[in-house]
Design a protein around this motif. Structure first.
Motif, mmCIF file in Angstrom:
data_model
loop_
_atom_site.group_PDB
_atom_site.id
_atom_site.type_symbol
_atom_site.label_atom_id
_atom_site.label_comp_id
_atom_site.label_asym_id
_atom_site.label_seq_id
_atom_site.Cartn_x
_atom_site.Cartn_y
_atom_site.Cartn_z
ATOM 1 N N SER A 125 0.839 -1.188 0.000
ATOM 2 C CA SER A 125 0.000 0.000 0.000
ATOM 3 C C SER A 125 0.876 1.240 0.000
ATOM 4 N N SER A 126 0.390 2.262 -0.705
ATOM 5 C CA SER A 126 1.132 3.516 -0.781
ATOM 6 C C SER A 126 0.194 4.618 -1.241
ATOM 7 N N LEU B 67 -3.493 3.710 -0.435
ATOM 8 C CA LEU B 67 -3.753 4.164 0.934
ATOM 9 C C LEU B 67 -5.133 4.803 1.059
#
Length: 108
Positions: free
Chosen positions: A38-39, A58
């Motif tokens: 996740s980012s 995110l």
């Protein structure tokens, strides 16, 4: 990081100049351990996808936390503010998290 992860990380640092070391290390660990990645960074998400990792942005996680009533909008805003301060991020489109998705009715 184990030794294989460290070696892969070093190679990626040399080959990929468009992502930061933190993102590359996270991607390497996620790939090695079969974790989700996740980012907030779209380039990092795209790179992870190119390596066949499962990714979740995110903002999607934050939206689910709100929709499932795990966190209030106020607590999510505080969390975003803390992430921005701690990680020197600028998370744009925060209000998109709180928009309901109402698909248009199907036409027959």
């Amino acid at each position: 990081c184990n030794s294989d992860e460290a070696e892969t990380f070093r190679k990626r640092l040399m080959e990929n100049k468009s992502l930061g070391s933190g993102e590359l290390e996270s991607i390497t660990i996620c790939q090695s351990r079969n974790y989700l990645f996740s980012s907030i960074d779209q380039k990092a998400l795209n790179y992870a996808l190119s390596l066949r990792l499962t990714v979740i942005p995110l903002k999607s996680i934050l939206k689910l936390l709100w929709q499932l009533e795990i966190l209030s909008p106020e607590k999510i805003r505080v969390l975003i503010s803390e992430l921005e301060d701690k990680d020197k991020l600028n998370i744009r489109g925060v209000e998109e998290i709180f928009q309901e998705h109402n698909p248009s009715p199907e036409t027959t």
